[in-house]
Design an enzyme around this catalytic site. Structure first.
Site, short mmCIF file in Angstrom:
data_model
loop_
_atom_site.label_atom_id
_atom_site.label_comp_id
_atom_site.label_asym_id
_atom_site.label_seq_id
_atom_site.Cartn_x
_atom_site.Cartn_y
_atom_site.Cartn_z
N CYS A 149 9.92 23.00 8.15
CA CYS A 149 9.44 23.89 7.67
C CYS A 149 9.24 25.03 6.65
O CYS A 149 8.79 25.61 6.09
CB CYS A 149 10.44 25.56 8.59
SG CYS A 149 10.25 25.47 10.60
N ALA A 204 13.66 26.45 16.11
CA ALA A 204 12.11 26.64 15.36
C ALA A 204 11.45 27.78 16.35
O ALA A 204 11.57 27.83 17.27
CB ALA A 204 11.67 25.85 14.92
N THR A 219 7.18 20.27 11.97
CA THR A 219 8.53 20.70 12.57
C THR A 219 8.24 19.31 13.67
O THR A 219 7.27 18.57 13.61
CB THR A 219 9.03 21.93 14.22
OG1 THR A 219 9.92 21.38 14.24
CG2 THR A 219 7.55 21.93 14.88
N TYR A 220 9.38 19.29 13.79
CA TYR A 220 9.35 17.23 14.98
C TYR A 220 10.05 17.69 16.49
O TYR A 220 11.33 19.03 16.87
CB TYR A 220 10.86 16.31 14.39
CG TYR A 220 12.00 15.43 15.63
CD1 TYR A 220 11.32 14.74 15.31
CD2 TYR A 220 12.68 16.48 16.20
CE1 TYR A 220 11.54 14.17 16.48
CE2 TYR A 220 13.22 15.10 16.58
CZ TYR A 220 12.43 13.87 17.21
OH TYR A 220 12.91 13.21 18.52
N GLY A 227 5.46 28.97 20.78
CA GLY A 227 6.55 29.37 21.34
C GLY A 227 8.30 28.65 20.83
O GLY A 227 7.85 28.78 19.60
N ILE A 228 9.08 28.31 20.91
CA ILE A 228 10.40 28.37 21.07
C ILE A 228 10.54 26.34 21.30
O ILE A 228 10.21 26.07 21.68
CB ILE A 228 11.32 29.00 20.91
CG1 ILE A 228 11.94 28.83 22.22
CG2 ILE A 228 11.16 30.12 20.83
CD1 ILE A 228 13.10 28.94 23.28
N GLY A 237 6.96 29.13 16.64
CA GLY A 237 6.29 29.09 15.90
C GLY A 237 5.19 29.76 17.63
O GLY A 237 4.74 29.02 18.12
N ARG A 247 -0.67 26.77 15.46
CA ARG A 247 1.11 27.32 16.08
C ARG A 247 0.36 28.19 14.32
O ARG A 247 0.73 27.11 13.52
CB ARG A 247 2.25 26.59 16.59
CG ARG A 247 2.22 25.59 15.96
CD ARG A 247 3.47 25.15 15.75
NE ARG A 247 4.39 24.24 15.43
CZ ARG A 247 4.40 24.10 14.02
NH1 ARG A 247 4.03 24.74 13.33
NH2 ARG A 247 4.48 22.75 13.77
#
Length: 214
Positions: free
Chosen positions: A161, A130, A63-64, A143-144, A132, A58
């Site tokens: 990010c 978030a 990110t987590y 996605g999100i 991606g 992505r």
């Protein structure tokens, strides 16, 4: 659901969509704690790899994902919905903003910063969701990720990010106590409002599912 299993299932579904064997789908999932690195991830943004780290296709940086966060993998046929990646991301943002509004939270876009942001009473900005995505043959995936009630301390192992000066937040941290089922229901409603049920070339009906095939 383990992150590698979800990505493998998503890859299979996207390949089947490209062949015309499967229709559009949104998977609503929750992962054990992991850090994921997007295509723009920088080594210095990984501060303390306290959880498994996965490189992924992505867009974006680190990110987590973890318990208390709703991840939505969005597999749409952009050949039928218009081949416009910028418009697609804009609609993902609108989806999140509408979902947050259901709970009385004002989500906002920020120029040059991907994701959805909130501002507290003191004027401080924090990221609550978030985004991606990846597109292959005009089929979208990834996605999100919306923070419902995750352990925000888990973000301390990365610079989320790549934005060191901005914290992350959640619905729970904002004083909004809702269960995942309520969030899922809001996501479903807001998805129809944002993306609609029809496409430019009358694609098959969209399915939203919390059950990811193995």
């Amino acid at each position: 659901m383990p992150y590698p299993a979800a990505v493998a299932a998503m890859e299979r579904h996207v390949a089947a969509m490209a062949r015309g064997d499967e229709g559009e789908l949104v998977w609503l999932v929750e992962h054990p704690p992991v850090y994921t690195a997007g295509t723009s991830a920088r080594p210095e943004d990984l501060l303390a790899p306290r959880f498994p780290v996965y490189r992924t296709g992505r867009g974006g940086r680190y990110t987590y994902h973890g318990p208390g966060q709703r991840v939505a993998y969005v597999m749409l046929d952009l050949r039928r919905r218009g081949r416009d990646l910028r418009a697609y991301v804009h609609t993902l943002e609108a989806w999140l903003i509408r979902t947050l509004a259901t709970f009385g939270v004002r989500g906002e876009r920020r120029e040059g910063r991907v994701g959805i942001w909130v501002v507290d009473e003191s004027g401080c900005e924090a990221k609550i969701a978030a985004i991606g995505v990846r597109v292959r043959r005009w089929i979208s995936y990834h996605g999100i990720a919306l923070n419902v009630a995750p352990d925000l301390d888990h973000y301390r192992g990365i610079i989320p990010c790549g934005l060191a000066r901005f914290p992350v937040t959640s619905l729970a941290a904002l004083g909004v106590r809702v269960g995942m089922e309520e969030v899922d229901a809001a996501l479903r409603r807001a998805f129809e409002e944002s993306f609609g049920g029809r496409t430019r070339e009358a694609a098959p009906p969209l399915a939203l599912s919390a059950d990811v095939p193995s």
